[in-house]
Design an enzyme around this catalytic site. Structure first.
Site, PDB file in Angstrom:
ATOM      1  N   ALA A 132       0.830  -1.209   0.000  1.00 35.83           N
ATOM      2  CA  ALA A 132       0.000   0.000   0.000  1.00 35.83           C
ATOM      3  C   ALA A 132       0.860   1.252   0.000  1.00 35.83           C
ATOM      4  O   ALA A 132       1.512   1.571   0.993  1.00 35.83           O
ATOM      5  CB  ALA A 132      -0.931  -0.005   1.210  1.00 35.83           C
ATOM      6  N   PHE A 164      -7.180   1.825  -3.385  1.00 44.03           N
ATOM      7  CA  PHE A 164      -6.844   1.040  -4.596  1.00 44.03           C
ATOM      8  C   PHE A 164      -5.860  -0.091  -4.280  1.00 44.03           C
ATOM      9  O   PHE A 164      -4.993  -0.397  -5.108  1.00 44.03           O
ATOM     10  CB  PHE A 164      -6.207   1.923  -5.686  1.00 44.03           C
ATOM     11  CG  PHE A 164      -7.014   3.100  -6.133  1.00 44.03           C
ATOM     12  CD1 PHE A 164      -8.329   2.948  -6.534  1.00 44.03           C
ATOM     13  CD2 PHE A 164      -6.446   4.361  -6.172  1.00 44.03           C
ATOM     14  CE1 PHE A 164      -9.058   4.037  -6.980  1.00 44.03           C
ATOM     15  CE2 PHE A 164      -7.171   5.461  -6.614  1.00 44.03           C
ATOM     16  CZ  PHE A 164      -8.484   5.296  -7.021  1.00 44.03           C
ATOM     17  N   GLU A 255       8.588  -4.380 -10.364  1.00 45.42           N
ATOM     18  CA  GLU A 255       7.131  -4.239 -10.400  1.00 45.42           C
ATOM     19  C   GLU A 255       6.682  -3.906 -11.825  1.00 45.42           C
ATOM     20  O   GLU A 255       5.677  -4.415 -12.326  1.00 45.42           O
ATOM     21  CB  GLU A 255       6.724  -3.129  -9.433  1.00 45.42           C
ATOM     22  CG  GLU A 255       5.245  -2.968  -9.273  1.00 45.42           C
ATOM     23  CD  GLU A 255       4.887  -1.993  -8.147  1.00 45.42           C
ATOM     24  OE1 GLU A 255       5.736  -1.759  -7.266  1.00 45.42           O
ATOM     25  OE2 GLU A 255       3.761  -1.477  -8.174  1.00 45.42           O
ATOM     26  N   GLY A 376       1.057   0.887 -10.955  1.00 46.86           N
ATOM     27  CA  GLY A 376       2.512   0.658 -11.060  1.00 46.86           C
ATOM     28  C   GLY A 376       3.246   1.919 -11.469  1.00 46.86           C
ATOM     29  O   GLY A 376       4.369   1.862 -11.980  1.00 46.86           O
ATOM     30  N   THR A 378       1.694   5.671 -13.284  1.00 48.14           N
ATOM     31  CA  THR A 378       0.938   5.878 -14.534  1.00 48.14           C
ATOM     32  C   THR A 378       1.916   6.004 -15.707  1.00 48.14           C
ATOM     33  O   THR A 378       3.107   6.294 -15.521  1.00 48.14           O
ATOM     34  CB  THR A 378       0.088   7.165 -14.482  1.00 48.14           C
ATOM     35  OG1 THR A 378       0.985   8.285 -14.400  1.00 48.14           O
ATOM     36  CG2 THR A 378      -0.874   7.170 -13.304  1.00 48.14           C
ATOM     37  N   ASN A 379       1.390   5.845 -16.910  1.00 52.61           N
ATOM     38  CA  ASN A 379       2.281   5.935 -18.070  1.00 52.61           C
ATOM     39  C   ASN A 379       2.821   7.353 -18.264  1.00 52.61           C
ATOM     40  O   ASN A 379       3.890   7.531 -18.856  1.00 52.61           O
ATOM     41  CB  ASN A 379       1.567   5.398 -19.318  1.00 52.61           C
ATOM     42  CG  ASN A 379       1.541   3.866 -19.302  1.00 52.61           C
ATOM     43  OD1 ASN A 379       1.912   3.243 -18.296  1.00 52.61           O
ATOM     44  ND2 ASN A 379       1.114   3.256 -20.395  1.00 52.61           N
TER      45      ASN A 379
HETATM   46  C1  LIG Z   1      -7.055  -1.744 -10.020  1.00 54.41           C
HETATM   47  C2  LIG Z   1      -5.984  -0.931  -9.336  1.00 54.41           C
HETATM   48  C3  LIG Z   1      -5.064  -1.581  -8.527  1.00 54.41           C
HETATM   49  C4  LIG Z   1      -4.100  -0.852  -7.846  1.00 54.41           C
HETATM   50  N1  LIG Z   1      -3.242  -1.487  -6.965  1.00 54.41           N
HETATM   51  C5  LIG Z   1      -2.443  -0.755  -6.146  1.00 54.41           C
HETATM   52  C6  LIG Z   1      -1.700  -1.368  -5.085  1.00 54.41           C
HETATM   53  O1  LIG Z   1      -1.729  -2.595  -4.916  1.00 54.41           O
HETATM   54  N2  LIG Z   1      -0.971  -0.578  -4.267  1.00 54.41           N
HETATM   55  C7  LIG Z   1      -0.901   0.768  -4.414  1.00 54.41           C
HETATM   56  O2  LIG Z   1      -0.223   1.431  -3.638  1.00 54.41           O
HETATM   57  N3  LIG Z   1      -1.605   1.398  -5.409  1.00 54.41           N
HETATM   58  C8  LIG Z   1      -2.363   0.660  -6.263  1.00 54.41           C
HETATM   59  N4  LIG Z   1      -3.096   1.286  -7.259  1.00 54.41           N
HETATM   60  C9  LIG Z   1      -3.034   2.729  -7.365  1.00 54.41           C
HETATM   61  C10 LIG Z   1      -2.299   3.231  -8.604  1.00 54.41           C
HETATM   62  O3  LIG Z   1      -0.933   2.940  -8.481  1.00 54.41           O
HETATM   63  C11 LIG Z   1      -2.585   4.728  -8.697  1.00 54.41           C
HETATM   64  O4  LIG Z   1      -3.934   4.864  -9.106  1.00 54.41           O
HETATM   65  C12 LIG Z   1      -1.653   5.454  -9.657  1.00 54.41           C
HETATM   66  O5  LIG Z   1      -0.348   5.481  -9.158  1.00 54.41           O
HETATM   67  C13 LIG Z   1      -2.111   6.888  -9.930  1.00 54.41           C
HETATM   68  O6  LIG Z   1      -2.405   7.573  -8.765  1.00 54.41           O
HETATM   69  P1  LIG Z   1      -3.782   8.378  -8.640  1.00 54.41           P
HETATM   70  O7  LIG Z   1      -4.870   7.426  -8.996  1.00 54.41           O
HETATM   71  O8  LIG Z   1      -3.844   8.989  -7.300  1.00 54.41           O
HETATM   72  O9  LIG Z   1      -3.711   9.468  -9.756  1.00 54.41           O
HETATM   73  P2  LIG Z   1      -3.039  10.928  -9.647  1.00 54.41           P
HETATM   74  O10 LIG Z   1      -1.698  10.804  -9.057  1.00 54.41           O
HETATM   75  O11 LIG Z   1      -4.021  11.834  -9.000  1.00 54.41           O
HETATM   76  O12 LIG Z   1      -2.914  11.307 -11.176  1.00 54.41           O
HETATM   77  C14 LIG Z   1      -4.048  11.685 -11.962  1.00 54.41           C
HETATM   78  C15 LIG Z   1      -3.599  11.909 -13.406  1.00 54.41           C
HETATM   79  O13 LIG Z   1      -2.619  12.934 -13.439  1.00 54.41           O
HETATM   80  C16 LIG Z   1      -1.448  12.476 -14.077  1.00 54.41           C
HETATM   81  N5  LIG Z   1      -0.264  13.045 -13.447  1.00 54.41           N
HETATM   82  C17 LIG Z   1       0.065  13.083 -12.134  1.00 54.41           C
HETATM   83  N6  LIG Z   1       1.247  13.674 -11.968  1.00 54.41           N
HETATM   84  C18 LIG Z   1       1.697  14.015 -13.195  1.00 54.41           C
HETATM   85  C19 LIG Z   1       2.872  14.654 -13.683  1.00 54.41           C
HETATM   86  N7  LIG Z   1       3.867  15.013 -12.858  1.00 54.41           N
HETATM   87  N8  LIG Z   1       2.984  14.869 -15.008  1.00 54.41           N
HETATM   88  C20 LIG Z   1       1.991  14.485 -15.862  1.00 54.41           C
HETATM   89  N9  LIG Z   1       0.865  13.869 -15.455  1.00 54.41           N
HETATM   90  C21 LIG Z   1       0.723  13.648 -14.147  1.00 54.41           C
HETATM   91  C22 LIG Z   1      -1.462  10.978 -13.880  1.00 54.41           C
HETATM   92  O14 LIG Z   1      -0.653  10.332 -14.844  1.00 54.41           O
HETATM   93  C23 LIG Z   1      -2.936  10.675 -14.038  1.00 54.41           C
HETATM   94  O15 LIG Z   1      -3.246  10.585 -15.391  1.00 54.41           O
HETATM   95  C24 LIG Z   1      -4.040   0.557  -8.009  1.00 54.41           C
HETATM   96  C25 LIG Z   1      -4.949   1.195  -8.848  1.00 54.41           C
HETATM   97  C26 LIG Z   1      -5.914   0.481  -9.493  1.00 54.41           C
HETATM   98  C27 LIG Z   1      -6.905   1.211 -10.332  1.00 54.41           C
END
Ligand SMILES: Cc1cc2nc3c(=O)[nH]c(=O)nc-3n(C[C@H](O)[C@H](O)[C@H](O)COP(=O)(O)OP(=O)(O)OC[C@H]3O[C@@H](n4cnc5c(N)ncnc54)[C@H](O)[C@@H]3O)c2cc1C
Length: 390
Positions: A132, A164, A255, A376, A378-379
């Site tokens: 987490a 998540f 990862e 993992g 985001t892209n």
């Molecule tokens: C099915 C699922 C399983 C998951 N499993 C795990 C888990 O086991 N453990 C865990 O810890 N997390 C887990 N996650 C969480 C996942 O890693 C996060 O959702 C992800 O890292 C993005 O974080 P956020 O959702 O808070 O988006 P945000 O950080 O709020 O980002 C929102 C958008 O803004 C973009 N963004 C943010 N910063 C920048 C930047 N500097 N430049 C350009 N674009 C940017 C992002 O790319 C995204 O498109 C899981 C998520 C899902 C949906």
């Protein structure tokens, strides 16, 4: 299933033992778990019995040393197992996290006592592992996490929330990223290993989140309110306090590789399914595969899959040598997951209306694929990491 474009291809690191493992894993997923898919999707999480059975067969902790109950192998064994899970269309067991990530953290950083205490139970399936990092206020900026752990005597009191979390609804063992120094960013993060007990004061599981895909795997919210964790559970021992960010950064390339393995296997499965369908289904008096556009699409998807496989294998070989750098791992995660979404989408199109119905596996694969570009890291974050290395 024949896999057009990949038949006859052998991973450069593959040995006969990997073939035996693949056969056993395939039989387990196809015969023991896949027949339960509809029920597992309905309940929203896997069966514990399937974890135990996987443990009994030696499929959990393949890269964990035998002295801790594991298979004594390395990442290539985990990769083969995960590839077979995806090829079989099995999506309930959160093995990418349980085996691909959590055992890796314990193995890499755990003290001798910590390894002996937790690894055997993760390898037997008695314990289900989760990690987490992500919080409701943000996941991309790991340094900004707010969940705090305050030292009081022999314990930490943990307060905050995570969301998540893959395997979060069932998890017994959680690698939890916390702030042990509120005034610092990266230097204030630690990893606490928490044994989760639903009756423990200060700990609560939230919702098992409803998602557009991965319906048979649990993804949950976790809440902590002065939840007591022994200081001895700090990953790597007490001297590892405030080094969690660096522990995370060193494990993230693996990862991302785990995600890449799933992506390539999904592409391979999609091309196989679409090719078989295109040979059976007729339109305008001939099989779909007799129409030039269908042949071109399948040829492009098969090529993309083959090239992706070669890049993935290069990354796996680098990882084996301890040479997989952050930027290359980010390239793998970015390229392979974009490829998965594109290939699965184009293969779905070949199924026409049937491709949009959940009776056909390609529809599930379409919904399941989407999150690969999000978790993992985001892209978009992958592109940042790559750009920084330029
Ligand atoms: C099915 C699922 C399983 C998951 N499993 C795990 C888990 O086991 N453990 C865990 O810890 N997390 C887990 N996650 C969480 C996942 O890693 C996060 O959702 C992800 O890292 C993005 O974080 P956020 O959702 O808070 O988006 P945000 O950080 O709020 O980002 C929102 C958008 O803004 C973009 N963004 C943010 N910063 C920048 C930047 N500097 N430049 C350009 N674009 C940017 C992002 O790319 C995204 O498109 C899981 C998520 C899902 C949906």
């Amino acid at each position: 299933m024949s896999t057009p474009g990949l038949d006859g291809y052998a991973e450069p690191w593959r040995k006969p033992e990997h073939d035996d493992l693949a056969e056993m894993a395939r039989a387990f997923f196809l015969k023991e778990v896949v027949p339960h898919t509809a029920r597992l999707e309905q309940q929203g999480h896997p069966d514990r019995a399937h974890y135990l059975k996987a443990g009994e067969l030696g499929l959990l902790g393949l890269s964990v040393p035998e002295e801790y109950g594991g298979g004594g192998g390395d990442f290539t064994h985990e990769a083969v197992m995960l590839h077979e899970q995806q090829l079989a269309g099995e999506g309930s067991l959160g093995l990418a996290v349980h085996s691909g990530i959590v055992t890796g953290y314990l193995n890499a950083y755990g003290t001798e006592e910590q390894k002996r205490r937790w690894l055997p139970k993760l390898c037997s399936g008695e314990m289900i592992g989760a990690i987490a990092m992500t919080e409701p206020a943000g996941g991309s900026d790991v340094q900004a996490i707010r969940t705090r752990a305050v030292r009081t005597g022999e314990d930490y009191l943990v307060t905050g929330s995570k969301t998540f979390i893959t395997n979060g609804y069932l998890a017994d063992l959680l690698v939890l990223a916390v702030k042990t120094d509120q005034s610092a960013k990266a230097h204030g993060i630690s990893l606490l290993v928490c044994e989760l007990d639903d009756d423990a004061p200060g700990f609560r599981r939230g919702r098992n989140l409803e998602k557009i895909g991965l319906h048979a795997n649990d993804t949950a919210e976790l809440f902590f309110d002065e939840f007591r964790v022994p200081a001895a559970n700090l990953l790597g021992g007490e001297q590892a306090e405030n080094t969690g960010f660096y522990q995370l950064m060193r494990q993230l390339p693996q990862e991302r590789l785990v995600i890449g393995v799933g992506a390539v296997a999904a592409m391979q499965r999609a091309v196989g399914l679409a090719t078989a369908y295109a040979k059976e289904r007729t339109a305008f008096g001939k099989p779909l595969v007799g129409h030039q556009n269908t042949r071109m699409v399948l040829a492009e998807c098969a090529t993309r899959t083959r090239v992706s496989r070669v890049f993935l294998d290069d990354c796996i070989a680098r990882h084996q040598r301890g040479e997989l750098d952050v930027a290359t791992a980010a390239m793998a995660k970015l390229h392979l997951t974009e490829g998965q979404c594109e290939v699965v989408d184009r293969c779905l199109q070949i199924f026409g209306g049937y491709g949009y119905t959940t009776e056909y596996p390609i529809a599930r694969m379409y919904a399941d694929a989407r999150v690969q570009k999000i978790y993992g890291g985001t892209n978009e974050i992958m592109k940042e990491l790559i750009a920084r290395a330029l």
